[in-house]
Design a protein around this motif. Structure first.
Motif, PDB file in Angstrom:
ATOM      1  N   ARG A  37      28.672  -4.345  20.303  1.00  9.64           N
ATOM      2  CA  ARG A  37      28.427  -2.893  20.268  1.00  9.64           C
ATOM      3  C   ARG A  37      28.484  -2.287  21.668  1.00  9.64           C
ATOM      4  O   ARG A  37      28.757  -1.107  21.839  1.00  9.64           O
ATOM      5  CB  ARG A  37      27.068  -2.609  19.627  1.00  9.64           C
ATOM      6  CG  ARG A  37      27.049  -2.899  18.130  1.00  9.64           C
ATOM      7  CD  ARG A  37      25.694  -2.605  17.549  1.00  9.64           C
ATOM      8  NE  ARG A  37      24.652  -3.356  18.238  1.00  9.64           N
ATOM      9  CZ  ARG A  37      23.360  -3.135  18.089  1.00  9.64           C
ATOM     10  NH1 ARG A  37      22.941  -2.181  17.301  1.00  9.64           N
ATOM     11  NH2 ARG A  37      22.480  -3.864  18.737  1.00  9.64           N
ATOM     12  N   ILE A  38      28.223  -3.153  22.681  1.00 14.28           N
ATOM     13  CA  ILE A  38      28.284  -2.633  24.057  1.00 14.28           C
ATOM     14  C   ILE A  38      29.678  -2.090  24.332  1.00 14.28           C
ATOM     15  O   ILE A  38      29.859  -0.993  24.863  1.00 14.28           O
ATOM     16  CB  ILE A  38      27.908  -3.737  25.063  1.00 14.28           C
ATOM     17  CG1 ILE A  38      26.440  -4.127  24.893  1.00 14.28           C
ATOM     18  CG2 ILE A  38      28.157  -3.258  26.499  1.00 14.28           C
ATOM     19  CD1 ILE A  38      25.989  -5.260  25.775  1.00 14.28           C
ATOM     20  N   ASP A  39      30.699  -2.869  23.919  1.00 13.77           N
ATOM     21  CA  ASP A  39      32.071  -2.414  24.119  1.00 13.77           C
ATOM     22  C   ASP A  39      32.344  -1.126  23.357  1.00 13.77           C
ATOM     23  O   ASP A  39      32.976  -0.216  23.869  1.00 13.77           O
ATOM     24  CB  ASP A  39      33.057  -3.496  23.644  1.00 13.77           C
ATOM     25  CG  ASP A  39      33.140  -4.626  24.654  1.00 13.77           C
ATOM     26  OD1 ASP A  39      32.903  -4.346  25.855  1.00 13.77           O
ATOM     27  OD2 ASP A  39      33.418  -5.763  24.249  1.00 13.77           O
ATOM     28  N   GLU A  40      31.821  -1.086  22.137  1.00 13.61           N
ATOM     29  CA  GLU A  40      32.038   0.118  21.330  1.00 13.61           C
ATOM     30  C   GLU A  40      31.420   1.346  21.974  1.00 13.61           C
ATOM     31  O   GLU A  40      32.028   2.401  22.047  1.00 13.61           O
ATOM     32  CB  GLU A  40      31.418  -0.073  19.927  1.00 13.61           C
ATOM     33  CG  GLU A  40      32.292  -0.863  18.981  1.00 13.61           C
ATOM     34  CD  GLU A  40      31.591  -1.035  17.652  1.00 13.61           C
ATOM     35  OE1 GLU A  40      31.326  -0.016  16.993  1.00 13.61           O
ATOM     36  OE2 GLU A  40      31.268  -2.194  17.297  1.00 13.61           O
ATOM     37  N   VAL A  66      22.321  -0.089  24.127  1.00 14.76           N
ATOM     38  CA  VAL A  66      22.289  -1.081  23.055  1.00 14.76           C
ATOM     39  C   VAL A  66      20.966  -1.841  23.079  1.00 14.76           C
ATOM     40  O   VAL A  66      20.371  -2.106  22.037  1.00 14.76           O
ATOM     41  CB  VAL A  66      23.488  -2.044  23.207  1.00 14.76           C
ATOM     42  CG1 VAL A  66      23.381  -3.201  22.217  1.00 14.76           C
ATOM     43  CG2 VAL A  66      24.791  -1.273  23.005  1.00 14.76           C
ATOM     44  N   LYS A  67      20.510  -2.186  24.288  1.00 13.58           N
ATOM     45  CA  LYS A  67      19.303  -3.011  24.388  1.00 13.58           C
ATOM     46  C   LYS A  67      18.032  -2.262  24.020  1.00 13.58           C
ATOM     47  O   LYS A  67      17.131  -2.827  23.411  1.00 13.58           O
ATOM     48  CB  LYS A  67      19.174  -3.566  25.811  1.00 13.58           C
ATOM     49  CG  LYS A  67      20.023  -4.840  25.990  1.00 13.58           C
ATOM     50  CD  LYS A  67      19.917  -5.363  27.403  1.00 13.58           C
ATOM     51  CE  LYS A  67      21.038  -6.349  27.674  1.00 13.58           C
ATOM     52  NZ  LYS A  67      21.481  -6.306  29.058  1.00 13.58           N
ATOM     53  N   GLU A  69      15.359   0.405  22.331  1.00 15.26           N
ATOM     54  CA  GLU A  69      15.119   0.771  20.930  1.00 15.26           C
ATOM     55  C   GLU A  69      15.464   2.226  20.652  1.00 15.26           C
ATOM     56  O   GLU A  69      15.959   2.564  19.584  1.00 15.26           O
ATOM     57  CB  GLU A  69      13.648   0.521  20.578  1.00 15.26           C
ATOM     58  CG  GLU A  69      13.238  -0.943  20.647  1.00 15.26           C
ATOM     59  CD  GLU A  69      13.973  -1.787  19.614  1.00 15.26           C
ATOM     60  OE1 GLU A  69      13.982  -1.399  18.439  1.00 15.26           O
ATOM     61  OE2 GLU A  69      14.570  -2.817  19.994  1.00 15.26           O
ATOM     62  N   SER A  70      15.173   3.064  21.631  1.00 13.27           N
ATOM     63  CA  SER A  70      15.419   4.491  21.396  1.00 13.27           C
ATOM     64  C   SER A  70      16.265   5.045  22.543  1.00 13.27           C
ATOM     65  O   SER A  70      16.622   4.329  23.476  1.00 13.27           O
ATOM     66  CB  SER A  70      14.092   5.245  21.342  1.00 13.27           C
ATOM     67  OG  SER A  70      13.546   5.313  22.639  1.00 13.27           O
ATOM     68  N   PHE A  71      16.567   6.307  22.469  1.00 18.87           N
ATOM     69  CA  PHE A  71      17.349   6.940  23.531  1.00 18.87           C
ATOM     70  C   PHE A  71      16.448   7.560  24.591  1.00 18.87           C
ATOM     71  O   PHE A  71      16.892   8.393  25.373  1.00 18.87           O
ATOM     72  CB  PHE A  71      18.269   8.017  22.948  1.00 18.87           C
ATOM     73  CG  PHE A  71      19.474   7.445  22.267  1.00 18.87           C
ATOM     74  CD1 PHE A  71      20.288   6.552  22.947  1.00 18.87           C
ATOM     75  CD2 PHE A  71      19.789   7.788  20.970  1.00 18.87           C
ATOM     76  CE1 PHE A  71      21.404   6.023  22.332  1.00 18.87           C
ATOM     77  CE2 PHE A  71      20.908   7.266  20.356  1.00 18.87           C
ATOM     78  CZ  PHE A  71      21.717   6.377  21.032  1.00 18.87           C
ATOM     79  N   GLU A  72      15.209   7.128  24.590  1.00 17.07           N
ATOM     80  CA  GLU A  72      14.241   7.648  25.573  1.00 17.07           C
ATOM     81  C   GLU A  72      14.807   7.492  26.997  1.00 17.07           C
ATOM     82  O   GLU A  72      15.079   6.376  27.449  1.00 17.07           O
ATOM     83  CB  GLU A  72      12.936   6.844  25.463  1.00 17.07           C
ATOM     84  CG  GLU A  72      11.798   7.358  26.314  1.00 17.07           C
ATOM     85  CD  GLU A  72      11.081   8.516  25.658  1.00 17.07           C
ATOM     86  OE1 GLU A  72      10.560   9.345  26.393  1.00 17.07           O
ATOM     87  OE2 GLU A  72      11.052   8.578  24.401  1.00 17.07           O
ATOM     88  N   GLY A  73      15.009   8.584  27.676  1.00 19.22           N
ATOM     89  CA  GLY A  73      15.496   8.526  29.056  1.00 19.22           C
ATOM     90  C   GLY A  73      16.958   8.158  29.182  1.00 19.22           C
ATOM     91  O   GLY A  73      17.453   7.960  30.268  1.00 19.22           O
ATOM     92  N   LEU A  74      17.663   8.048  28.064  1.00 16.94           N
ATOM     93  CA  LEU A  74      19.076   7.707  28.132  1.00 16.94           C
ATOM     94  C   LEU A  74      19.891   8.894  27.642  1.00 16.94           C
ATOM     95  O   LEU A  74      19.838   9.258  26.462  1.00 16.94           O
ATOM     96  CB  LEU A  74      19.370   6.483  27.254  1.00 16.94           C
ATOM     97  CG  LEU A  74      18.737   5.170  27.687  1.00 16.94           C
ATOM     98  CD1 LEU A  74      18.922   4.126  26.612  1.00 16.94           C
ATOM     99  CD2 LEU A  74      19.347   4.699  28.992  1.00 16.94           C
ATOM    100  N   ILE A  90      27.236   4.786  16.379  1.00 11.18           N
ATOM    101  CA  ILE A  90      27.578   3.364  16.559  1.00 11.18           C
ATOM    102  C   ILE A  90      26.328   2.514  16.421  1.00 11.18           C
ATOM    103  O   ILE A  90      26.339   1.443  15.804  1.00 11.18           O
ATOM    104  CB  ILE A  90      28.215   3.151  17.951  1.00 11.18           C
ATOM    105  CG1 ILE A  90      29.572   3.852  18.013  1.00 11.18           C
ATOM    106  CG2 ILE A  90      28.369   1.655  18.256  1.00 11.18           C
ATOM    107  CD1 ILE A  90      30.116   3.998  19.406  1.00 11.18           C
ATOM    108  N   LEU A  91      25.235   2.983  16.987  1.00 12.20           N
ATOM    109  CA  LEU A  91      24.009   2.193  17.006  1.00 12.20           C
ATOM    110  C   LEU A  91      23.139   2.470  15.789  1.00 12.20           C
ATOM    111  O   LEU A  91      22.054   1.887  15.650  1.00 12.20           O
ATOM    112  CB  LEU A  91      23.215   2.472  18.280  1.00 12.20           C
ATOM    113  CG  LEU A  91      23.962   2.134  19.577  1.00 12.20           C
ATOM    114  CD1 LEU A  91      23.140   2.566  20.782  1.00 12.20           C
ATOM    115  CD2 LEU A  91      24.282   0.656  19.660  1.00 12.20           C
TER     116      LEU A  91
END
Lengths: 297, 438, 338
Positions: A37-40, A66-67, A69-74, A90-91
């Protein structure tokens, strides 16, 4: 002759096969499992590797997405909500959305507004100038004009205006990656919420000196008079360090403060020209005109 | 190793130290030393006397600040200082010239030292003494030898390798006896018996004068050194005198040496023997276009413009005003700046000499490498700085750079090597500090 | 104050040293050798030198102005140095087009493709020379006999080439050894005489013939601090030691060290070409390694290779190693904890 050719072909083929076999086993032995999924996710990202998300590059950002759990700060400011929605799909997660932002220069100290008081003659970068002194004008908070921000912009969204000596943000290209915010030694850039038609109202000044001193060094300095603060109907303006600040989240672009400012330190961009009876008309029909001015004020 | 020979231009060696009249007003910045700025103890409207403590040191690496004049505190406000930025300062309007009673203003030289070593160190802190050579490192910190280390030699820096400057030279000529007593005081504080005064051969009169009287002070010797810039750098001076090298990233005390500048020694003498805190210093005002190059004894906080006025006024063709010497001094954007503890000289440079050369491509002549006193490769550090490659810069020992300017001075292509090295150094320093914290 | 004062980071003074001064210093240092070449090769030498310098400067100007669209920097003197060095490496009898091609290669390929002054990995003049040597081997290895102003200006045809030209002493020795002669007999039979090497009355390219003139140039550059002793001394010393060992081993099949040092452009290479700023290492230690490398490769090519002469190749090969030397050989750091 023929023998030579046969020999050559045989040797080379032998070498090739041996190397291929060795490589195959080495690759098997040192294989590292990676989440596909990282590539995706990386595929879905803008591939600008600008570092606007706070990671070294898009790959690192994808790994973190990917690593965790959430999109917190991403959040990828360059790709914006669209890309983040794709990543979320994707995720298989809920996407987070942010208001799109744009970089704004909080200084209007043009050559005309802010006369030079000395001549700088060193390596021409803002970082080095600011380590030597406050700058070649009376204002030690304003733009130094050597273009460190232009240098770091990966999106060609900044260029120096040779007439004003100030950098100009191209709103259509700015991705709010924040590189200029970090590069400016005077912290003159701010990422502000994008409004409709790239309209903006902001205090283009960071001069913390007292009013009189500030005004002496720059004719369009904010003198901290609080007039805008008093007139703002939405409590979007705060006062600190002899400076007014307009919170882009609260500002409703009513333009009342602009006319109130005695030094023209508040800048409005992207609005239709004012009619004689200004505020109400403008506020009532703000969207009627598609007159999108560019930012060369 | 390395070094350059800039023209000496010591124009003010004929001019004795003269006292500048007390100014009408002074501006005393709170951050005059290396370390944390001092905290003001006075308020607007307070009356102060000469030598009164007006701002207290904040922490170990910091220094007390005393009033240099008597009068009324006008305000505590931001003022432009030699850093090029406005910072907090105490403004005092002068009324009369009333000194603290405890200060001994008599001219005779007091030789016997009544205080113990620890008391001396404490008094240095009280008197706000800092290194007057320019680095302004608090002297009481230097005089406190850390646990596990031992001082063997006291080295006195009388090199004054910066072109133009003569303040230290003049002190050596006019106050030799006081200097030698000052050296005894520091020896006592450090607990060492040997002191070596390093003086370059271009000051034969100072070498002679100090040698004449040094005989009566056992353990103190004078060493004449060949003329070379930057021999006044702490590490270079220790190497020249003791033939020992301060390890990379280390301090002089690691190899048993402690270095004090001549001006600081004189201030220490006054503080200990005369009870006079640091509120005035000798400042050279010089330059090829200055009509009367002079050495003034100046109250701290006096504006640079007054010094220039006393030396014959600011010449019409002034291009640059430098606080310090031409190699390491800081250029000023205005003359409305107060003299502080670290101001060793005011240098006026003519317009035609003040502009840098046109920048050409590096021709890799390696002259910067051969002049670097620290064995670094300035051409490489400059490029790495320009490209913000901080990890590589650290590997190439950028933190060892003493910013002497020999590389930029010598570069035939006129490249601003030191500008970029300094930029890289400050960033690498920041990275190292944040790494230590985490 | 009427005008603005200047503010800049320290230092505020400059030594006054400049690229121009250094480059013209090198030109002055090359003057003795140039005059000697005029003396021995007459008009031919003057014509080769002028044409080489003019085409190097011309190509630099044209390339900067029309291809790179830069401000031409021909006044810095580096193209003049390249031009003279190229001429020093050519025989005096070359037809004009070969010289122009050499200059184009030197400046165009050797220097400008890499970004101009300061960025070229290989010595431009040597790039030009080696290209010519490989492309026009006959022309480039036939040297007119040193007959002063009686030396023929141009040798137009290949027919009479052998009549008015000769080989260099190194070439003679190589040829002789190949034919099974001993060193003593080669020297006798060709009238090889060390005073001639020193004074310059031997066959060879313009700059390599007179040791004394090159040494005057070296002394001038050392006094003026244009170069340091490290590169020339380490090259010459390495060649002396290496050939000395071989000579001590068998003096009849290997020429003595002095012969090797005085012939075939060792001094020219060691003094003027290996010391080229841009392509040599940046600190004394590295410069000594570089010099040793050049010395060793030169002797290997001369003694064991096909070519009688190896300095140019040796310098070019070591130019290639310069970045590596710079990366891994560091000056002695002050206060290094050992």
């Amino acid at each position: 002759m023929l023998l030579v050719i046969v020999d050559t072909i045989a040797t080379l083929s032998g070498l090739g096969i041996t190397a291929a076999v060795v490589l195959y086993f080495v690759a098997q032995k040192f294989k590292v499992y990676e989440d596909p999924r990282i590539d995706e996710v990386e595929e879905a990202l803008p591939a600008a590797n600008c570092g606007g998300c706070g990671f070294a590059g898009c790959r690192n950002f994808a790994e973190s997405c990917v690593k965790s759990e959430s999109f917190e700060g991403l959040y990828c400011p360059v790709g914006g909500n669209e890309v983040m929605t794709n990543v979320a799909r994707i995720l298989g997660r809920e996407a987070i959305t942010q208001d799109p932002q744009v970089a704004v220069l909080l200084c209007n100290g043009t050559c005309e507004n802010r006369p030079k008081t000395s001549h700088y003659d060193g390596a021409s970068t803002c970082a080095i100038t600011s380590s030597v002194y406050g700058g070649d004008t009376g204002c030690q908070f304003g733009c130094l004009g050597h273009g460190d921000c232009v240098e770091v912009c990966d999106f060609d969204a900044l260029h120096m205006d040779p007439v004003t000596g100030l950098p100009v943000v191209d709103d259509s290209k700015c991705t709010a990656c924040g590189a200029c915010v970090k590069a400016c030694p005077k912290n003159l850039f701010e990422l502000r919420k994008r409004a409709k038609n790239d309209r903006k109202i902001y205090v283009a000044c960071k001069n913390q000196d007292k009013g009189g001193i500030a005004k002496k060094s720059c004719s369009v300095a904010c003198i901290g008079c609080s007039k805008c603060f008093k007139v703002c109907p939405f409590e979007a303006i705060t006062m600190a360090d002899n400076l007014a600040y307009i919170d882009a989240d609260k500002c409703r672009l009513c333009r009342k403060c602009v006319t109130e400012c005695p030094t023209n330190a508040i800048i409005e961009i992207g609005f239709p020209p004012r009619k004689i009876k200004t505020e109400e008309t403008a506020q009532a029909n703000p969207d009627k005109t598609e007159n999108k001015s560019d930012n060369n004020y | 190793m390395g070094g350059v020979h800039p023209p000496e231009n010591k124009l003010s060696t004929k001019s004795n130290i003269t006292e500048l009249p007390v100014p009408k007003a002074v501006i005393i910045p709170l951050g005059q030393h290396l370390g944390v700025p001092a905290k003001p103890l006075v308020n607007k409207g307070d009356d102060v006397k000469v030598g009164q403590l007006i701002a207290a040191s904040e922490g170990f690496v910091s220094a007390n600040i005393h009033s240099s004049v008597s009068g009324k505190v006008l305000k505590i406000d931001k003022a432009l200082d030699s850093s090029g930025y406005t910072r907090d300062a105490i403004f005092i309007n002068v009324e009369g010239d009333e000194w603290e009673d405890s200060i001994d203003r008599s001219p005779e030289i007091k030789k016997e030292i009544s205080l113990s070593g620890a008391e001396i160190t404490k008094k240095l802190a009280e008197a706000g003494i800092v290194g007057l050579g320019g680095a302004t490192f608090p002297s009481h910190v230097k005089a406190s030898v850390p646990k596990g280390k031992k001082a063997e030699y006291l080295i006195i820096n009388g090199v004054e390798c910066e072109p133009y400057l003569t303040a230290d030279h003049m002190i050596m000529l006019e106050k030799p006896e006081e200097l030698l007593v000052g050296i005894e005081i520091i020896k006592k504080a450090l607990g060492v018996s040997a002191a070596i005064i390093g003086i370059e051969n271009n000051k034969p009169d100072a070498i002679e004068k100090l040698s004449d009287i040094a005989g009566s002070y056992s353990g103190t010797t004078i060493q004449a050194l060949k003329v070379q810039y930057p021999q006044g750098g702490e590490k270079q001076l220790i190497q020249a005198i003791l033939k020992r090298e301060v390890p990379s990233g280390g301090l002089p005390i690691d190899i048993g040496a402690v270095v004090f500048n001549v001006g600081t020694v004189y201030a220490i003498y006054e503080a200990i023997q005369k009870n006079k805190p640091l509120f005035e210093r000798v400042v050279t005002v010089t330059g090829k276009s200055i009509s009367k190059p002079s050495n003034f004894k100046v109250r701290l906080g006096t504006q640079v413009s007054e010094l220039i006025e006393a030396a014959g006024g600011l010449p019409e063709d002034t291009g640059k005003i430098i606080n310090g010497g031409p190699m390491m001094g800081k250029s000023l954007a205005s003359t409305e700046i107060p003299v502080v503890k670290g101001s060793s000289g005011i240098l006026i440079i003519k317009d035609e000499e003040s502009k840098r050369k046109e920048i050409k491509p590096c021709i890799r002549c390696s002259k910067c490498v051969s002049v670097c006193p620290m064995g670094l490769e300035p051409f490489l550090l400059g490029v790495l700085g320009e490209k913000s490659m901080f990890a590589r810069l650290e590997e190439e020992k950028v933190m060892d750079c003493i910013e002497c300017g020999s590389c930029s001075f010598t570069c035939p292509s006129g490249r601003p090597l030191l500008d970029f090295i300094r930029f890289g150094k400050s960033n690498v320093g920041r990275i190292i500090r944040s790494r230590k914290q985490s | 104050m009427s005008k603005l004062i200047t503010v800049s980071p320290s230092p505020h003074i400059h030594s006054g040293q400049s690229v121009e001064k250094l480059m013209y210093g090198v030109v002055i240092a090359m003057m003795p050798a140039m005059l000697v070449s005029f003396y021995f090769f007459g008009l031919g030498a003057i014509y080769v030198t002028l044409l080489s310098v003019a085409s190097c400067v011309g190509f630099e100007y044209l390339i900067q102005k029309f291809i790179l669209k830069q401000k031409p920097s021909i006044t810095d003197g580096s193209a003049i140095v390249t031009g003279i060095l190229l001429a020093f490496n050519l025989p005096s009898s070359l037809p004009p087009f070969i010289i122009i091609v050499g200059a184009l290669l030197a400046i165009g390929v050797g220097k400008m493709t890499f970004g101009g002054l300061g960025n070229n990995p290989f010595n431009p003049a040597l790039v030009g020379r080696v290209f010519l040597l490989l492309s026009f081997p006959t022309r480039m290895t036939k040297y007119p006999l040193a007959e002063g102003f009686n030396t023929p200006l141009l040798i137009p045809t290949n027919d009479n080439l052998d009549a008015v030209t000769g080989a260099t002493p190194l070439g003679l020795v190589k040829e002789g050894l190949k034919n099974g002669e001993s060193i003593t007999s080669i020297f006798q039979h060709n009238g090889i005489n060390y005073t001639d090497f020193f004074m310059g009355s031997i066959g060879g390219s313009l700059g390599e013939i007179a040791a004394f003139a090159l040494i005057i140039g070296l002394v001038y550059m050392l006094i003026k601090k244009i170069i340091t002793w490290h590169i020339p001394v380490s090259i010459v010393a390495t060649i002396a030691v290496f050939t000395g060992i071989l000579w001590g081993f068998n003096p009849e099949s290997y020429a003595d060290p002095l012969f090797h040092i005085l012939t075939g452009g060792v001094l020219l290479g060691a003094i003027f070409m290996a010391t080229d700023y841009v392509t040599s290492p940046m600190n004394p230690k590295g410069q000594i390694y570089y010099g040793i490398g050049i010395g060793v490769i030169t002797v290997v090519i001369r003694v064991f290779g096909v070519y009688p002469e190896g300095v140019s190749f040796a310098i070019l090969i070591m130019n290639g190693f310069t970045p590596l030397i710079n990366r891994y050989v560091k000056p002695r750091r002050f206060g290094k904890i050992s």
